[in-house]
Write a protein that holds these residues in place. Structure first.
Motif, PDB file in Angstrom:
ATOM      1  N   GLN A   6       0.841  -1.183   0.000  1.00 33.69           N
ATOM      2  CA  GLN A   6       0.000   0.000   0.000  1.00 33.69           C
ATOM      3  C   GLN A   6       0.883   1.242   0.000  1.00 33.69           C
ATOM      4  O   GLN A   6       1.983   1.242   0.534  1.00 33.69           O
ATOM      5  CB  GLN A   6      -0.912   0.006   1.214  1.00 33.69           C
ATOM      6  N   TRP A  67      -3.137   4.141  -2.586  1.00 29.33           N
ATOM      7  CA  TRP A  67      -3.592   2.964  -3.326  1.00 29.33           C
ATOM      8  C   TRP A  67      -3.042   1.697  -2.686  1.00 29.33           C
ATOM      9  O   TRP A  67      -2.078   1.717  -1.947  1.00 29.33           O
ATOM     10  CB  TRP A  67      -3.185   3.023  -4.796  1.00 29.33           C
ATOM     11  N   SER A  68      -3.708   0.605  -3.004  1.00 26.78           N
ATOM     12  CA  SER A  68      -3.213  -0.712  -2.612  1.00 26.78           C
ATOM     13  C   SER A  68      -2.899  -1.550  -3.854  1.00 26.78           C
ATOM     14  O   SER A  68      -2.075  -2.439  -3.786  1.00 26.78           O
ATOM     15  CB  SER A  68      -4.227  -1.434  -1.719  1.00 26.78           C
ATOM     16  N   ARG A  69      -3.567  -1.271  -4.964  1.00 23.29           N
ATOM     17  CA  ARG A  69      -3.284  -1.927  -6.246  1.00 23.29           C
ATOM     18  C   ARG A  69      -3.291  -0.848  -7.323  1.00 23.29           C
ATOM     19  O   ARG A  69      -4.339  -0.448  -7.818  1.00 23.29           O
ATOM     20  CB  ARG A  69      -4.339  -2.996  -6.551  1.00 23.29           C
ATOM     21  N   ALA A  72      -5.567   0.552 -10.175  1.00 23.91           N
ATOM     22  CA  ALA A  72      -6.982   0.202  -9.997  1.00 23.91           C
ATOM     23  C   ALA A  72      -7.627   0.864  -8.780  1.00 23.91           C
ATOM     24  O   ALA A  72      -8.797   1.244  -8.825  1.00 23.91           O
ATOM     25  CB  ALA A  72      -7.142  -1.310  -9.904  1.00 23.91           C
ATOM     26  N   THR A  73      -6.892   1.007  -7.675  1.00 26.18           N
ATOM     27  CA  THR A  73      -7.502   1.525  -6.446  1.00 26.18           C
ATOM     28  C   THR A  73      -6.997   2.916  -6.072  1.00 26.18           C
ATOM     29  O   THR A  73      -7.127   3.346  -4.935  1.00 26.18           O
ATOM     30  CB  THR A  73      -7.240   0.567  -5.272  1.00 26.18           C
ATOM     31  N   THR A  74      -6.426   3.633  -7.024  1.00 26.14           N
ATOM     32  CA  THR A  74      -5.881   4.965  -6.738  1.00 26.14           C
ATOM     33  C   THR A  74      -6.992   5.919  -6.309  1.00 26.14           C
ATOM     34  O   THR A  74      -8.034   5.999  -6.947  1.00 26.14           O
ATOM     35  CB  THR A  74      -5.154   5.529  -7.974  1.00 26.14           C
ATOM     36  N   THR A  75      -6.741   6.629  -5.222  1.00 24.14           N
ATOM     37  CA  THR A  75      -7.678   7.607  -4.687  1.00 24.14           C
ATOM     38  C   THR A  75      -6.926   8.898  -4.423  1.00 24.14           C
ATOM     39  O   THR A  75      -5.759   8.874  -4.037  1.00 24.14           O
ATOM     40  CB  THR A  75      -8.302   7.100  -3.368  1.00 24.14           C
TER      41      THR A  75
END
Length: 82
Positions: A6, A67-69, A72-75
């Motif tokens: 992460q 993010w963690s992936r 795909a999970t970018t915030t």
């Protein structure tokens, strides 16, 4: 998800706030750091914060990415600078 994969990136303004002369704040910070003793072998020391050249900084974030992936999970979060 593996916690080691992460990521958090913080952009903002930082300033050195040492020397810290507020004993109540120093005590609260030491209590907050206590959770890292076993996992990261880190020991905070309030004496470092009393030195004018010490290592206590305040960060006022403007933008934070996490993010963690990736991607795909970018915030992204934006913070007002009041």
């Amino acid at each position: 998800i593996n916690e080691r994969n992460q990521a958090v990136i913080i952009e903002g303004e930082a300033r050195n706030i040492a020397p810290l002369e507020d004993d109540r704040l120093a005590s609260a910070l030491l209590d907050a750091y206590a959770k890292y003793r076993s996992s990261d072998a880190y020991e905070a020391d309030a004496a470092n914060w009393r030195d004018p050249a010490g290592g206590l900084w305040e960060l006022r974030p403007k933008v934070v990415f996490g993010w963690s992936r990736f991607p795909a999970t970018t915030t992204r979060w934006h913070f007002d600078q009041d």
